[in-house]
Design a protein around this motif. Structure first.
Motif, mmCIF file in Angstrom:
data_model
loop_
_atom_site.group_PDB
_atom_site.id
_atom_site.type_symbol
_atom_site.label_atom_id
_atom_site.label_comp_id
_atom_site.label_asym_id
_atom_site.label_seq_id
_atom_site.Cartn_x
_atom_site.Cartn_y
_atom_site.Cartn_z
ATOM 1 N N SER A 1 0.873 -1.171 0.000
ATOM 2 C CA SER A 1 0.000 0.000 0.000
ATOM 3 C C SER A 1 0.911 1.221 0.000
ATOM 4 O O SER A 1 1.748 1.374 0.883
ATOM 5 C CB SER A 1 -0.890 -0.012 1.245
ATOM 6 O OG SER A 1 -1.668 1.160 1.285
ATOM 7 N N SER A 2 0.745 2.081 -1.028
ATOM 8 C CA SER A 2 1.597 3.258 -1.138
ATOM 9 C C SER A 2 0.900 4.321 -1.970
ATOM 10 O O SER A 2 0.350 4.017 -3.031
ATOM 11 C CB SER A 2 2.933 2.891 -1.785
ATOM 12 O OG SER A 2 3.721 4.046 -1.968
ATOM 13 N N GLY A 3 0.935 5.532 -1.502
ATOM 14 C CA GLY A 3 0.386 6.644 -2.262
ATOM 15 C C GLY A 3 -1.089 6.495 -2.587
ATOM 16 O O GLY A 3 -1.530 6.910 -3.646
ATOM 17 N N ASN B 1 9.898 -3.530 10.590
ATOM 18 C CA ASN B 1 8.862 -4.462 11.025
ATOM 19 C C ASN B 1 8.026 -3.803 12.104
ATOM 20 O O ASN B 1 8.553 -3.317 13.098
ATOM 21 C CB ASN B 1 9.517 -5.738 11.547
ATOM 22 C CG ASN B 1 8.522 -6.826 11.842
ATOM 23 O OD1 ASN B 1 7.425 -6.579 12.299
ATOM 24 N ND2 ASN B 1 8.918 -8.050 11.584
ATOM 25 N N THR B 2 6.704 -3.799 11.910
ATOM 26 C CA THR B 2 5.803 -3.219 12.904
ATOM 27 C C THR B 2 5.012 -4.305 13.604
ATOM 28 O O THR B 2 4.020 -4.025 14.256
ATOM 29 C CB THR B 2 4.846 -2.196 12.260
ATOM 30 O OG1 THR B 2 4.114 -2.837 11.217
ATOM 31 C CG2 THR B 2 5.609 -1.000 11.737
ATOM 32 N N GLU C 1 6.478 -1.235 7.646
ATOM 33 C CA GLU C 1 6.071 0.108 7.258
ATOM 34 C C GLU C 1 7.292 1.000 7.182
ATOM 35 O O GLU C 1 8.257 0.833 7.912
ATOM 36 C CB GLU C 1 5.040 0.659 8.241
ATOM 37 C CG GLU C 1 3.744 -0.124 8.216
ATOM 38 C CD GLU C 1 2.669 0.450 9.118
ATOM 39 O OE1 GLU C 1 2.837 1.573 9.634
ATOM 40 O OE2 GLU C 1 1.653 -0.231 9.304
ATOM 41 N N GLY C 2 7.236 1.956 6.263
ATOM 42 C CA GLY C 2 8.336 2.891 6.099
ATOM 43 C C GLY C 2 7.977 3.961 5.099
ATOM 44 O O GLY C 2 6.800 4.234 4.853
ATOM 45 N N THR C 3 9.018 4.555 4.497
ATOM 46 C CA THR C 3 8.813 5.627 3.520
ATOM 47 C C THR C 3 9.714 5.412 2.318
ATOM 48 O O THR C 3 10.756 4.775 2.404
ATOM 49 C CB THR C 3 9.131 7.011 4.132
ATOM 50 O OG1 THR C 3 10.474 6.998 4.616
ATOM 51 C CG2 THR C 3 8.178 7.361 5.255
ATOM 52 N N SER D 1 3.510 0.522 3.015
ATOM 53 C CA SER D 1 3.232 -0.616 3.888
ATOM 54 C C SER D 1 3.399 -1.888 3.079
ATOM 55 O O SER D 1 2.909 -1.974 1.957
ATOM 56 C CB SER D 1 1.819 -0.546 4.440
ATOM 57 O OG SER D 1 1.664 0.559 5.276
ATOM 58 N N LEU D 2 4.082 -2.852 3.662
ATOM 59 C CA LEU D 2 4.318 -4.148 3.040
ATOM 60 C C LEU D 2 3.735 -5.181 3.989
ATOM 61 O O LEU D 2 4.083 -5.201 5.161
ATOM 62 C CB LEU D 2 5.840 -4.339 2.884
ATOM 63 C CG LEU D 2 6.375 -5.543 2.164
ATOM 64 C CD1 LEU D 2 6.092 -5.429 0.664
ATOM 65 C CD2 LEU D 2 7.883 -5.641 2.375
#
Length: 189
Positions: free
Chosen positions: A111-113, A169-170, A176-178, A186-187
């Protein structure tokens, strides 16, 4: 003597031509004996039409449960009667557990943008790390063609080995990151 030479040359030419026109019986063609027991040629198989359609987008990421529902109140405390979240609830932070390459191999949803897509990660060595392929991803994430692990972070890279995104890792199988452009990513599985 020249007569024998000419006759020999003519005979050699005839044998060469005869050899080009016949196939030995073991190869499925007519034999020199002329019995004609060859195999009939195969007919072309019919083919149907080929259709090309756009695949539907991947499903949206699962919604994260509120922090109050994830952690029970400490022993001896009761939750507030009005349903309000107590001010001492812990917040989710990045896990410092080591990330293994083997644990990342396979298909992932991204999930991105505001868009969703898929990334597949393999253990085939590639420029900048290991081979990755994105499908239907928006923005910078569409450029992902490699990945690697750096400590407890997953690093997604482009074909030249430049970092596209860094994720932490969340919890469980969610990272999650940027991106390098500052967009959240989000992966998850």
């Amino acid at each position: 003597m020249t007569h024998w030479t000419k006759t020999g040359a003519a005979l050699a030419a005839l044998l060469t031509v005869a050899g080009c026109n016949s196939v030995s019986p073991g190869l499925g063609g007519p034999s020199l004996g002329g019995n004609g027991s060859g195999v009939a040629p195969l007919r072309a198989a019919p083919t149907g039409q080929v259709y090309a359609n756009q695949l539907p987008p991947p499903p949206p990421p699962p919604a994260a449960a509120p922090a109050a529902a994830q952690t029970p109140p400490p022993a001896g405390e009761t939750p507030p009667a009005n349903g309000a979240t107590p001010p001492t609830q812990p917040t989710r932070t990045a896990s410092t557990a080591p990330v293994t390459r083997e644990g990342l191999v396979g298909a992932w949803r991204v999930s991105s943008g505001g868009g969703n897509c898929q990334i597949f990660m393999a253990l085939t060595q590639w420029t900048g790390g290991y081979r990755a392929a994105s499908r239907g991803c928006p923005g910078q994430v569409a450029d992902v063609s490699a990945w690697d692990v750096s400590g407890s972070q997953v690093v997604l890279k482009d074909s030249s080995g430049s970092t596209v995104a860094t994720l932490s890792n969340t919890g469980g199988t969610r990272y999650e990151g940027t991106t390098s452009g500052g967009q959240s990513v989000s992966l998850y599985r």
